[in-house]
Design a protein around this motif. Structure first.
Motif, PDB file in Angstrom:
ATOM      1  N   THR A 103      37.263  38.461  37.951  1.00 23.84           N
ATOM      2  CA  THR A 103      36.354  39.602  37.815  1.00 23.84           C
ATOM      3  C   THR A 103      35.513  39.486  36.554  1.00 23.84           C
ATOM      4  O   THR A 103      34.323  39.822  36.557  1.00 23.84           O
ATOM      5  N   GLU A 137      30.481  42.078  45.063  1.00 28.75           N
ATOM      6  CA  GLU A 137      31.911  41.777  44.982  1.00 28.75           C
ATOM      7  C   GLU A 137      32.576  42.582  43.866  1.00 28.75           C
ATOM      8  O   GLU A 137      33.667  43.139  44.051  1.00 28.75           O
ATOM      9  N   ARG A 141      35.569  45.495  44.110  1.00 32.52           N
ATOM     10  CA  ARG A 141      36.802  45.466  43.316  1.00 32.52           C
ATOM     11  C   ARG A 141      36.951  46.735  42.483  1.00 32.52           C
ATOM     12  O   ARG A 141      38.052  47.284  42.367  1.00 32.52           O
TER      13      ARG A 141
END
Length: 241
Positions: A103, A137, A141
């Protein structure tokens, strides 16, 4: 058989395999001993640090340290050429995949950071399609681990990416090819905001040119920060007519 090229692109669909157990810790970085600490409820166990990534941190702290930055294309091949005797191809491939899917790495791509070489020097922009991929993305998350929908963050990142690219909607769609309803709606909203920004900058540019004043005098006359005026003028000049 030719080795597939591994780049620093966000590999969002795959999952890196864990590092082999029993691998020795790099010199100077001991693994923590004793009983493992209990995990917080609802959280998956933390992935053990990759010995390869720990070694890369020692070799290139600017790129694998506390701050993650997008890596230049072809960095896997460069690392193999420089450290082929130290790293096995498969171990390096897995470690780089783990790094590029993290991340923290994706957030740096989503923020619009440039690609950097191993010494931490910026070398090129990340393509709009990879920036958008990272933005959505990271949004997924964040939404999965938060009670609040991070839509404001999503739109702000999209607006910045669109503005920096200089592309209009048609050119953006031709490169990125977004098709799902949620992404299309978010892009519609972001492009509307960017069009307003572009129009305001163009109006300011015309007023500035018509005034015959310097930046400081013009900013003072309109009660604006000179740095804001300089930035708006630079963005207006960079935008295609």
């Amino acid at each position: 058989m030719t080795e597939p090229e591994i780049t620093s692109e966000p590999a969002l669909a795959a999952t890196a395999a864990p590092a082999a157990s029993g691998a020795p810790a790099p010199k100077g970085r001991r693994r923590q001993q004793g009983r493992p600490q209990p995990q917080a409820a609802g959280r998956a166990p933390a992935r053990a640090p990759s010995p390869v990534l720990e070694r890369l941190f020692e070799l290139y702290p600017k790129m694998f340290g506390a701050r993650f930055l997008p890596l230049k294309l072809g960095v896997y091949q460069e690392l193999l050429a420089l450290h082929g005797e130290e790293f096995k191809k498969e171990d390096l491939k897995l470690a780089m995949g783990q790094h590029a899917r993290s991340t923290r790495y994706l957030e740096s791509v989503a923020a619009g950071e440039k690609r950097h070489d191993l010494q931490g020097e910026p070398v090129e922009d990340v393509s709009p399609e990879h920036v958008q991929q990272a933005i959505f993305e990271v949004y997924r998350r964040r939404k999965a681990r938060s009670k609040e929908d991070p839509r404001a963050w999503l739109l702000a990142r999209l607006e910045h990416a669109i503005d920096q690219s200089g592309l209009d909607r048609e050119a953006w769609d031709a490169r990125v090819g977004t098709t799902d309803d949620f992404s299309v709606a978010a892009l519609d909203e972001a492009f509307a905001v960017v069009r307003e920004k572009v129009a305001r900058r163009e109006a300011l540019r015309r007023a500035f040119e018509a005034s015959g004043l310097g930046v400081d005098e013009f900013a003072s006359m309109y009660g604006m920060d000179p740095d804001v005026v300089k930035f708006a003028l630079s963005r207006a000049a960079a935008r295609p007519a």
